[in-house]
Design a protein around this motif. Structure first.
Motif, PDB file in Angstrom:
ATOM      1  N   TYR A  36     121.814 -85.068 -20.448  1.00 54.37           N
ATOM      2  CA  TYR A  36     122.713 -85.888 -21.256  1.00 54.37           C
ATOM      3  C   TYR A  36     123.802 -85.036 -21.900  1.00 54.37           C
ATOM      4  CZ  TYR A  36     118.922 -89.170 -20.626  1.00 54.37           C
ATOM      5  OH  TYR A  36     117.967 -89.970 -20.075  1.00 54.37           O
ATOM      6  N   GLY A  37     124.270 -84.025 -21.161  1.00 56.97           N
ATOM      7  CA  GLY A  37     125.396 -83.237 -21.637  1.00 56.97           C
ATOM      8  C   GLY A  37     125.053 -82.190 -22.675  1.00 56.97           C
ATOM      9  N   GLN A 122     113.361 -90.350  -6.842  1.00 56.95           N
ATOM     10  CA  GLN A 122     113.140 -91.387  -5.843  1.00 56.95           C
ATOM     11  C   GLN A 122     113.404 -90.896  -4.425  1.00 56.95           C
ATOM     12  OE1 GLN A 122     115.932 -94.587  -6.078  1.00 56.95           O
ATOM     13  NE2 GLN A 122     114.658 -96.000  -4.938  1.00 56.95           N
ATOM     14  N   PRO A 146     111.799 -91.563 -13.161  1.00 59.12           N
ATOM     15  CA  PRO A 146     111.286 -92.875 -12.755  1.00 59.12           C
ATOM     16  C   PRO A 146     112.337 -93.799 -12.167  1.00 59.12           C
ATOM     17  CG  PRO A 146     111.537 -92.782 -15.125  1.00 59.12           C
ATOM     18  CD  PRO A 146     111.892 -91.419 -14.622  1.00 59.12           C
ATOM     19  N   ARG A 147     113.591 -93.385 -12.235  1.00 60.31           N
ATOM     20  CA  ARG A 147     114.670 -94.279 -11.851  1.00 60.31           C
ATOM     21  C   ARG A 147     114.525 -94.828 -10.426  1.00 60.31           C
ATOM     22  NH1 ARG A 147     120.648 -92.660 -11.211  1.00 60.31           N
ATOM     23  NH2 ARG A 147     121.272 -94.507 -10.085  1.00 60.31           N
ATOM     24  N   GLY A 148     114.622 -96.135 -10.315  1.00 61.85           N
ATOM     25  CA  GLY A 148     114.585 -96.784  -9.009  1.00 61.85           C
ATOM     26  C   GLY A 148     113.190 -96.960  -8.451  1.00 61.85           C
ATOM     27  N   ARG A 150     110.589 -98.422 -10.112  1.00 64.38           N
ATOM     28  CA  ARG A 150     109.832 -99.429 -10.832  1.00 64.38           C
ATOM     29  C   ARG A 150     109.098-100.384  -9.893  1.00 64.38           C
ATOM     30  NH1 ARG A 150     111.200-101.321 -15.862  1.00 64.38           N
ATOM     31  NH2 ARG A 150     113.298-100.523 -15.617  1.00 64.38           N
ATOM     32  N   LYS A 151     109.780-100.762  -8.800  1.00 63.62           N
ATOM     33  CA  LYS A 151     109.197-101.805  -7.956  1.00 63.62           C
ATOM     34  C   LYS A 151     108.264-101.258  -6.883  1.00 63.62           C
ATOM     35  CE  LYS A 151     113.304-104.472  -8.158  1.00 63.62           C
ATOM     36  NZ  LYS A 151     114.382-104.680  -7.217  1.00 63.62           N
ATOM     37  N   GLU A 262     122.466 -78.924 -14.800  1.00 61.89           N
ATOM     38  CA  GLU A 262     122.351 -80.374 -14.958  1.00 61.89           C
ATOM     39  C   GLU A 262     122.205 -81.081 -13.614  1.00 61.89           C
ATOM     40  OE1 GLU A 262     125.730 -81.939 -17.006  1.00 61.89           O
ATOM     41  OE2 GLU A 262     124.578 -83.628 -17.776  1.00 61.89           O
ATOM     42  N   SER A 263     123.012 -80.665 -12.653  1.00 63.19           N
ATOM     43  CA  SER A 263     122.894 -81.211 -11.308  1.00 63.19           C
ATOM     44  C   SER A 263     123.490 -80.161 -10.381  1.00 63.19           C
ATOM     45  CB  SER A 263     123.652 -82.534 -11.188  1.00 63.19           C
ATOM     46  OG  SER A 263     125.039 -82.292 -11.159  1.00 63.19           O
ATOM     47  N   GLU A 265     125.937 -80.221  -8.503  1.00 63.44           N
ATOM     48  CA  GLU A 265     127.401 -80.192  -8.515  1.00 63.44           C
ATOM     49  C   GLU A 265     127.961 -79.492  -9.752  1.00 63.44           C
ATOM     50  OE1 GLU A 265     125.843 -83.414  -8.248  1.00 63.44           O
ATOM     51  OE2 GLU A 265     125.704 -83.039  -6.099  1.00 63.44           O
ATOM     52  N   THR A 266     127.199 -79.497 -10.840  1.00 62.90           N
ATOM     53  CA  THR A 266     127.730 -78.920 -12.074  1.00 62.90           C
ATOM     54  C   THR A 266     127.400 -77.443 -12.209  1.00 62.90           C
ATOM     55  OG1 THR A 266     125.738 -79.513 -13.273  1.00 62.90           O
ATOM     56  CG2 THR A 266     127.535 -81.083 -13.361  1.00 62.90           C
TER      57      THR A 266
ATOM     58  N   ARG B 148     127.643 -91.632 -28.350  1.00 64.91           N
ATOM     59  CA  ARG B 148     127.763 -90.616 -27.299  1.00 64.91           C
ATOM     60  C   ARG B 148     126.470 -90.522 -26.493  1.00 64.91           C
ATOM     61  NH1 ARG B 148     130.345 -85.459 -26.284  1.00 64.91           N
ATOM     62  NH2 ARG B 148     129.438 -84.834 -24.306  1.00 64.91           N
ATOM     63  N   GLU B 152     126.160 -90.816 -22.583  1.00 64.29           N
ATOM     64  CA  GLU B 152     125.590 -89.764 -21.742  1.00 64.29           C
ATOM     65  C   GLU B 152     124.503 -90.320 -20.821  1.00 64.29           C
ATOM     66  OE1 GLU B 152     126.292 -86.802 -20.961  1.00 64.29           O
ATOM     67  OE2 GLU B 152     127.911 -86.416 -22.363  1.00 64.29           O
ATOM     68  N   ASP B 156     124.519 -90.022 -16.822  1.00 58.72           N
ATOM     69  CA  ASP B 156     123.350 -89.558 -16.082  1.00 58.72           C
ATOM     70  C   ASP B 156     122.950 -90.587 -15.029  1.00 58.72           C
ATOM     71  OD1 ASP B 156     121.039 -87.566 -16.035  1.00 58.72           O
ATOM     72  OD2 ASP B 156     119.988 -89.473 -16.232  1.00 58.72           O
ATOM     73  N   SER B 162     129.153 -84.125 -13.136  1.00 60.95           N
ATOM     74  CA  SER B 162     130.072 -83.060 -12.741  1.00 60.95           C
ATOM     75  C   SER B 162     131.528 -83.407 -13.038  1.00 60.95           C
ATOM     76  CB  SER B 162     129.893 -82.730 -11.266  1.00 60.95           C
ATOM     77  OG  SER B 162     130.117 -83.875 -10.497  1.00 60.95           O
ATOM     78  N   ARG B 164     132.377 -85.142 -15.886  1.00 61.99           N
ATOM     79  CA  ARG B 164     132.377 -85.579 -17.286  1.00 61.99           C
ATOM     80  C   ARG B 164     133.704 -85.277 -17.987  1.00 61.99           C
ATOM     81  NH1 ARG B 164     127.969 -82.866 -18.952  1.00 61.99           N
ATOM     82  NH2 ARG B 164     126.512 -84.578 -18.879  1.00 61.99           N
ATOM     83  N   ASP B 215     120.267-100.944  -9.193  1.00 58.58           N
ATOM     84  CA  ASP B 215     119.566-100.175 -10.231  1.00 58.58           C
ATOM     85  C   ASP B 215     119.896-100.676 -11.636  1.00 58.58           C
ATOM     86  OD1 ASP B 215     118.214 -98.651  -8.456  1.00 58.58           O
ATOM     87  OD2 ASP B 215     119.435 -96.840  -8.672  1.00 58.58           O
ATOM     88  N   ASP B 218     117.957-103.693 -12.133  1.00 59.36           N
ATOM     89  CA  ASP B 218     116.528-103.427 -12.194  1.00 59.36           C
ATOM     90  C   ASP B 218     116.136-102.682 -13.472  1.00 59.36           C
ATOM     91  OD1 ASP B 218     113.922-103.278 -11.149  1.00 59.36           O
ATOM     92  OD2 ASP B 218     114.280-101.204 -10.589  1.00 59.36           O
ATOM     93  N   GLU B 219     116.898-101.613 -13.777  1.00 57.27           N
ATOM     94  CA  GLU B 219     116.537-100.751 -14.916  1.00 57.27           C
ATOM     95  C   GLU B 219     116.811-101.417 -16.253  1.00 57.27           C
ATOM     96  OE1 GLU B 219     115.733 -97.004 -15.081  1.00 57.27           O
ATOM     97  OE2 GLU B 219     114.730 -97.827 -13.329  1.00 57.27           O
TER      98      GLU B 219
END
Lengths: 654, 274
Positions: A36-37, A122, A146-148, A150-151, A262-263, A265-266, B148, B152, B156, B162, B164, B215, B218-219
């Motif tokens: 989250y930055g 996922q 957990p994203r995506g 759930r089902k 963070e990822s 790409e970053t 914020r 964020e 995410d 990347s 941001r 998503d 769903d989320e």
């Protein structure tokens, strides 16, 4: 007998080291991750709590001693904890390359019959669920994000947090079990199993014991005087031995902080924010950074361009000597200091390398020009030579004895010898135990006295004692006229040009050598943009007449430099083509660590090689490609075959 | 005269059940001078579903979205939102009610960063006045941090970490679309309106965007209403579909049934004139 635990002061397993660190460095940062930055930090004490909770959860879910736990995902603290948690309960962590396609993962998981898998998200979950039919042993999958999900059917799926919760609930009742499992471990217990990507054949599972891992970590940490205040950025694949030794072995042994981006790409931005003091990277990353700098400087204003080239040429002249502490005149030193203020420091800062105290490159030979570029900026970049079977370190370059053409002296505790065929052998405490379920493989690599064959040809320089690697032993060959053929050496020379991403040279037992070239889409694309050349695909750009001409110029320059070396003059490139697709690990043409697989390429593009050795000027071909999700397609193209000018002895004499 | 299919599904094709209607459009008619853009259209949007509005060019889809959004006020008909009849309002008032949208032609602040753009989506949740903002320390600062954090989480969620701090104008089209979705999500809407979210995208970008829409639904359980040209996408992700043609509703059903609906086939493929 009492010597068994002495070399490690009683901390002869990684879980024991974690307990030690939680004790003596309790409030120091152990892991950081940008989420989250914001950089989130876990101290050693917090990390111990997280790891113990997970370990208890795994016991409660039925993980037994000696079982294998697959770990798939990008670098994240929670996955690093999974390694230690698995080790705590006496299981063996088996990291798997997270960008591997289903079949590759299936092979590894089936081969090690992993019962548990801990995955990042996922995407990894999907891959495992897709191949689950082939993996009867795999019963539980634990996921982090957990994203995506759930089902999904959760009968075998568990959230990482939930496992930790179970662990915390059962912590009291399992104290004895956990203690017993910890105390059952000796320095000869398996610490980790790493599958080598291998440039040939199926991956092999390299079994490393605690003794292997910790002696490697200890020796190399002492060699470079690493401290618990050091910082690294963990961004290389977790399944790679380098990342394992740095972010698990050395981090635990020394107690330094592991930072996770963070990822993917970053990574570049995160590198800048963290400013690691100990940095490791394969040559490829350094090449990419240099390419980016070159591109950006070409787009910069005239004044900046001039300043840059003026001071960079000065750095090239004296930078290395200043770093090595040699005698440099006062005028040159002042000029260097000005350059440092105006160019080198800002450049290092924007690369994220301004705090680097010890930097290493390994995995492949680095182009001498690239290596010198970074050293001339004042970055203490060194080379090391190693492999998975050695727990990374075979040789290292000591400070002030750094040269581009050697890989340094034997790491403390490592013995070296050169075989009759010129192949390099080593023996040490950190040499691997065996290949998992592969006694023949083990026997052919490691003899009964413990000498391990590296598969690389090299020699030890008499005056300096440094090891020099020529090439892969099996790749080094002879030209038809008997002169030496060292493809890697030539390829590395070519790859220094920003326009050339990858090169593959052929010529063993032939009268002359030929080359496949991959252009660097970033560099050539930028050039095309500046020259108003439009293109719609890699293939189209690669076939552009101006691009081909540029590549031809590069090759001819390399030929000239090769001709000055009597030993390698025979390797000059007579004909070449630019490939219509980028070599890709998904197609099996490269390893996951991006080394070219010569044999497979030879096989796959045999029609192109044949054409290169004929008189044709064009060749049509069709190639199968694999997409990231495993689907297959094909591309067809007509490629131009070009002759390059070579320097012959006669011309030189004239 | 009108071949209107009036079947009302209670359960979606994906086997999901939905809550009460969050929005009901009753007999909406919208005229621009002599042109009738929307003619006597009624349909509802159930809580938690993905509802698509499709139709050929000029069918009145965007007008419909602008009516829902409060940008247009229909001459006839009633709009019920959250169980109450809605009186004519300004778009920003609608936004306060919990409806957020994206635009067919991206409407971002090109000179601002991704982060700042998404932050603007939080304006309905920012209560502090100009004085407090100027003093900054204390209440305004706290509010900024809370907002914020939500932004964020959106960053995410959409995997745009990347970019941001990148100026939005410099981003490729597909990413700008994603930032716009981010701004709408940051408002934590009850109802999310998407105007042609896939327009101008390549297959890969479309797949990504579809994933994100599913998503989000769903989320966060967000109700989604979207206008889309690409039939393939709509059929894959929508729970129920309204089909419009020349301002009229010619179908309202599950994607499977819509594909079998003769009026829809005619509208899309054209009918041979006698």
């Amino acid at each position: 007998m009492e010597k068994t635990s002495e070399p490690f002061n009683g901390y002869y397993t990684i879980p024991k080291l974690l307990e030690r660190n939680a004790d003596i460095y309790s409030t120091y940062p152990a892991y950081r991750e940008k989420e989250y930055g914001i950089w989130q930090t876990w101290t050693w004490a917090q990390s111990l709590e997280e790891v113990t909770a997970l370990a208890n959860g795994l016991i409660a879910m039925g993980l037994k001693e000696g079982e294998n736990v697959a770990i798939v995902g990008r670098n994240r603290p929670a996955l690093y904890w999974s390694f230690i948690a698995a080790q705590m309960v006496g299981a063996v962590p088996v990291p798997v390359y997270n960008d591997a396609v289903g079949d590759e993962i299936a092979y590894v998981l089936e081969h090690c019959s992993a019962k548990f898998a801990i995955v990042g998200d996922q995407e990894q979950c999907d891959k495992l669920l897709e191949i689950k039919d082939k993996l009867p042993a795999l019963t539980e999958i634990i996921y982090l994000d957990p994203r995506g999900l759930r089902k999904y059917d959760h009968s075998n799926l568990h959230a990482y947090k939930d496992v930790q919760k179970i662990g915390r609930e059962n912590a009291q009742s399992q104290i004895e079990t956990l203690d017993k499992r910890l105390n059952n471990q000796t320095e000869n217990t398996t610490c980790v199993m790493l599958y080598t990507s291998g440039t040939t054949g199926k991956p092999k599972g390299v079994v490393l014991t605690y003794k292997n891992v910790l002696s490697a970590s200890k020796a190399a940490s002492e060699f470079d005087n690493l401290k618990h205040t050091d910082e690294i950025l963990a961004y290389l694949p977790m399944a790679w031995v380098g990342d394992f030794i740095f972010a698990n072995g050395q981090a635990l042994w020394v107690g330094f902080c592991v930072n996770c981006p963070e990822s993917p790409e970053t990574m570049q931005g995160d590198l800048k924010e963290i400013g690691p003091t100990y940095f490791f990277s394969p040559p490829r990353i350094f090449e990419t950074m240099l390419t980016t700098i070159t591109i950006r400087m070409e787009d910069a204003s005239n004044l900046k361009k001039k300043l840059f080239s003026f001071f960079m040429s000065h750095a090239k002249k004296v930078g290395n000597d200043i770093l090595d502490g040699k005698n440099v005149g006062i005028a040159d030193r002042i000029k260097y200091a000005v350059g440092d203020f105006l160019i080198y420091k800002p450049l290092k800062n924007s690369l994220g390398l301004s705090r680097v105290r010890v930097g290493y490159t390994a995995g492949e030979a680095i182009g001498p020009e690239i290596f010198d570029f970074y050293r001339s900026l004042g970055i203490n970049l060194k080379q090391l030579y190693g492999q998975t079977e050695a727990g990374v370190f075979v040789t290292l370059q000591p400070d002030k004895e750094v040269r581009a053409d050697t890989v340094g002296v034997a790491c403390p505790g490592v013995e070296l010898k050169i075989g009759e065929s010129g192949e390099v052998f080593y023996r040490s405490d950190s040499s691997f135990e065996c290949y998992y379920k592969n006694p023949e493989g083990t026997a052919s690599t490691k003899d009964k006295d413990g000498w391990v064959a590296t598969g690389d040809a090299g020699f030890i320089e008499e005056d300096s004692g440094h090891l020099r690697i020529i090439d892969r032993a099996k790749d080094v060959g002879k030209m038809a006229d008997g002169s030496l053929f060292a493809p890697k050496y030539v390829e590395n020379k070519l790859k220094f040009y920003p326009n050339i991403l990858e090169a593959v040279i052929f010529g063993n037992n032939k009268s002359h050598s030929c080359a496949f070239i991959n252009i660097d889409l970033a560099a050539v694309g930028n050039w095309a943009e500046r020259n108003n050349i439009s293109y719609s695909s890699y293939q189209e750009l690669a076939g552009h007449p101006d691009v081909v001409r540029q590549i031809q110029d590069h090759i001819e320059e390399v030929n000239i430099s090769l001709s000055s070396d009597a030993m390698l003059s025979g390797c000059q490139i007579h004909r070449f083509l630019i490939l219509h697709k980028e070599l890709d690990a998904d197609d099996g043409e490269m390893t996951r660590t991006r080394k070219v697989r010569r044999r497979i390429i030879e096989d796959k593009y045999s029609d192109l090689i044949e054409a290169l050795y004929s008189n044709k000027t064009q060749v049509s071909t069709e190639t199968e490609v694999t997409y990231e999700d495993g689907r297959k397609g094909s591309i067809s193209a007509t490629l131009e075959l070009r002759d390059a000018e070579v320097v012959t002895e006669k011309v030189k004499a004239a | 005269m009108n071949e209107v299919n009036e079947t009302q599904p209670t359960e979606s094709v994906h086997g999901r059940t939905f809550g009460a209607p969050i929005m009901e459009m009753k007999n909406i008619t919208m005229r621009f001078g002599g042109v009738i853009a929307i003619q006597d259209i009624s349909f509802d949007i159930l809580e938690g579903e993905i509802r698509a509005i499709i139709g050929p060019n000029g069918a009145g889809k965007s007008s419909m979205l602008n009516v829902i959004n409060g940008f247009y006020h229909p001459q006839e008909g009633e709009i019920w939102f959250g169980g109450k009849k809605r009186s004519p309002m300004k778009p920003y008032q609608i936004a306060y009610q919990g409806i957020a949208r994206t635009f067919q032609n991206i409407a971002l602040f090109k000179g601002m960063s991704t982060l700042d753009n998404i932050m603007t989506g939080r304006f309905t949740h920012m209560k502090k006045g100009i004085v407090s903002q100027a003093i900054w320390k204390g209440a305004a600062e706290k509010e900024e941090y809370e907002n914020r954090e939500i932004v964020e989480k959106v960053i995410d969620f959409l995997e745009i970490q990347s970019i941001r701090k990148t100026e939005v104008g410099k981003l490729p089209y597909g990413l700008q679309k994603r930032v716009e979705l981010g701004r709408a999500l940051a408002a934590e809407p009850k109802l999310l309106l998407l105007d042609e979210p896939m327009a101008g995208m390549n297959v890969e970008e479309k797949e990504d965007m579809s994933r994100f829409i599913l998503d989000v639904n769903d989320e966060f359980g967000t109700t989604v209403a979207l206008i889309e040209h690409d039939m393939g996408v709509v059929m894959d992700i929508a729970d129920r579909v309204v089909v419009m043609d020349y301002g009229k509703k010619i179908g309202d059903d599950t994607p499977e049934n819509i594909l079998k609906n003769q009026a829809v086939i005619d509208a899309y493929l054209g009918v041979a004139h006698e």
